[in-house]
Motif scaffolding. Structure first.
Motif, short mmCIF file in Angstrom:
data_model
loop_
_atom_site.label_atom_id
_atom_site.label_comp_id
_atom_site.label_asym_id
_atom_site.label_seq_id
_atom_site.Cartn_x
_atom_site.Cartn_y
_atom_site.Cartn_z
N ILE A 91 58.47 124.18 12.95
CA ILE A 91 57.45 123.92 13.95
C ILE A 91 56.09 123.96 13.25
CG2 ILE A 91 56.46 124.69 16.13
CD1 ILE A 91 59.27 123.61 16.34
N GLU A 92 55.66 122.82 12.79
CA GLU A 92 54.39 122.69 12.09
C GLU A 92 53.69 121.44 12.59
OE1 GLU A 92 55.37 122.54 7.98
OE2 GLU A 92 55.91 124.66 7.85
N GLY A 171 55.22 106.76 9.29
CA GLY A 171 55.10 107.66 10.42
C GLY A 171 53.74 107.54 11.07
N LEU A 172 53.65 107.95 12.33
CA LEU A 172 52.40 107.83 13.08
C LEU A 172 51.26 108.59 12.42
CD1 LEU A 172 50.77 107.01 15.58
CD2 LEU A 172 51.74 109.00 16.77
N TYR A 173 51.51 109.85 11.99
CA TYR A 173 50.42 110.65 11.45
C TYR A 173 49.93 110.11 10.11
CZ TYR A 173 50.82 114.15 15.12
OH TYR A 173 50.81 114.78 16.34
N ARG A 174 50.83 109.51 9.34
CA ARG A 174 50.38 108.87 8.10
C ARG A 174 49.49 107.67 8.42
NH1 ARG A 174 54.14 106.52 3.11
NH2 ARG A 174 52.45 105.46 2.01
N ILE A 183 44.52 114.94 12.39
CA ILE A 183 44.94 115.84 13.45
C ILE A 183 44.54 117.27 13.07
CG2 ILE A 183 46.85 116.63 14.87
CD1 ILE A 183 46.32 113.63 15.04
N ALA A 184 43.82 117.95 13.97
CA ALA A 184 43.38 119.31 13.70
C ALA A 184 44.22 120.34 14.45
CB ALA A 184 41.91 119.47 14.08
N THR A 185 44.54 120.07 15.71
CA THR A 185 45.33 121.00 16.52
C THR A 185 46.27 120.21 17.43
OG1 THR A 185 43.65 121.07 18.27
CG2 THR A 185 43.52 122.77 16.55
N TYR A 219 45.06 116.69 18.82
CA TYR A 219 43.60 116.60 18.92
C TYR A 219 42.99 116.49 17.52
CZ TYR A 219 44.70 118.76 23.45
OH TYR A 219 45.25 119.05 24.68
N ASP A 220 41.88 115.76 17.43
CA ASP A 220 41.14 115.73 16.17
C ASP A 220 40.17 116.92 16.14
OD1 ASP A 220 38.93 115.04 17.73
OD2 ASP A 220 38.90 112.95 17.07
#
Length: 247
Positions: A91-92, A171-174, A183-185, A219-220
Motif C-alpha cells: 500500500i504505497e 502506467g497512468l502515473y508515469r 502526485i503528492a497525496t 492530489y497534486d
C-alpha cells in the motif's frame, strides 16, 4: 498418461491428524516445492476419493482447504488447477504498472474505452470541479504475463488526461510524471464485491465471483484532484500488503 496430478498419499487411519489434512499436505508441499507448476491440473474429488478409499466429502474438503489458502483455483469447465503466483502489492503511492514491473512481472494494458464528456454532478464531486467541466473517463484491462489481472477505471480532468496511445504503453502515473504532473497525496479505500457479468468476462472469472476493489483520489502538491480511480482485481492473482506500526 494421466493429464492431471494424482498426489502420493499415505493414509494412516490410526493417526489423530484428520484424513483431509493427510491428503492436502502432500499437495501443498508439491506446490511449494515447485513440483506442481502454475496451472497444473489436480484430479477431481470423485477420482481422488475412489483412489484413496476415502469419502467424497473428505476429498472435497482436502481440495477446498487448498483453495481457501489460495494454492488451488476451481473454475467451472476447467477443474481444479494450481493457482499462478500472486501479485502482492504494497500500500504505497505508486502505480500498479510500476509495481508489477518492479516485481519482475510483464504487465500489458489494453484501453477498453476513452470517453471525453462533461462531468455530471457525481463526477464533478469526485474531481472537485464544476458540473459541466470537461473530463475523460478511461477503462483499461491490465494483464500480467498474459493473464487478466484488473479492470482499471479512471476519471481525469481533460487538461491532465494522457492520450490513448500513452496509456496503452505506460502506467497512468508515469504518464503524469512525464507531463510534469506529480502526485503528492491520495485517499484510498479497499474493499470487495461480486463480479458483474462484464467484469467476469474480462477477468476470466465466473459472474458473481469475489473481486478485490480499490478506489483512490489522488492530489497534486497544490491540493488539486488529478484523478479518481475505481479498480477491481482478481483475488486469486492479487493481494494488498500493509505494514502496521504501533505508536
Amino acid at each position: 498418461m494421466s493429464d492431471h496430478y494424482e498426489p502420493t498419499v499415505v493414509i494412516d487411519r490410526d493417526s489423530d491428524e484428520p484424513l483431509y489434512r493427510q491428503i492436502a499436505e502432500p499437495i501443498e508441499q508439491a506446490i511449494i516445492s515447485g513440483e506442481l507448476p502454475s496451472g497444473a491440473r489436480i484430479e477431481d474429488e470423485i477420482s481422488m476419493a475412489q483412489r484413496l478409499d476415502v469419502s467424497r466429502p473428505t476429498a472435497r474438503r482436502a481440495l477446498q482447504e487448498l483453495v481457501n489458502r489460495g494454492l488451488l483455483t476451481r473454475r467451472r469447465g476447467v477443474g481444479t488447477t494450481v493457482t499462478p503466483p500472486q501479485v502482492h502489492r504494497p500500500i504505497e503511492l505508486t502505480s500498479l504498472y510500476d509495481d508489477l514491473t518492479r516485481e519482475g512481472f510483464t504487465p500489458t494494458t489494453k484501453v477498453l474505452s476513452y470517453e471525453v464528456h462533461e462531468a455530471d454532478e457525481e463526477e464533478a464531486d469526485r474531481l472537485a470541479v464544476e458540473p459541466g467541466t470537461g473530463v475523460v473517463r478511461i477503462v483499461r484491462l491490465r494483464s500480467v504475463d498474459n493473464r487478466p489481472l484488473a479492470v482499471l477505471t479512471n476519471l481525469i480532468p481533460i487538461d491532465l488526461a494522457p492520450s490513448w496511445t500513452d496509456l496503452n504503453e505506460h502506467g497512468l502515473y508515469r504518464c503524469f510524471n512525464e507531463h510534469g504532473i506529480h502526485i503528492a497525496t491520495a485517499k484510498q479505500v479497499i474493499g470487495a464485491r461480486a463480479a458483474t457479468a462484464e467484469e467476469a468476462e474480462l477477468l476470466a472469472e465466473e459472474p458473481g465471483a469475489p473481486l478485490l476493489t480499490m478506489s483512490r483520489s489522488a492530489y497534486d502538491s497544490a491540493g488539486r484532484v488529478v484523478e479518481f480511480g475505481n479498480h477491481v482485481y482478481r483475488p486469486s492473482l492479487y493481494s494488498f500488503d500493509l505494514t502496521l506500526v504501533a505508536h
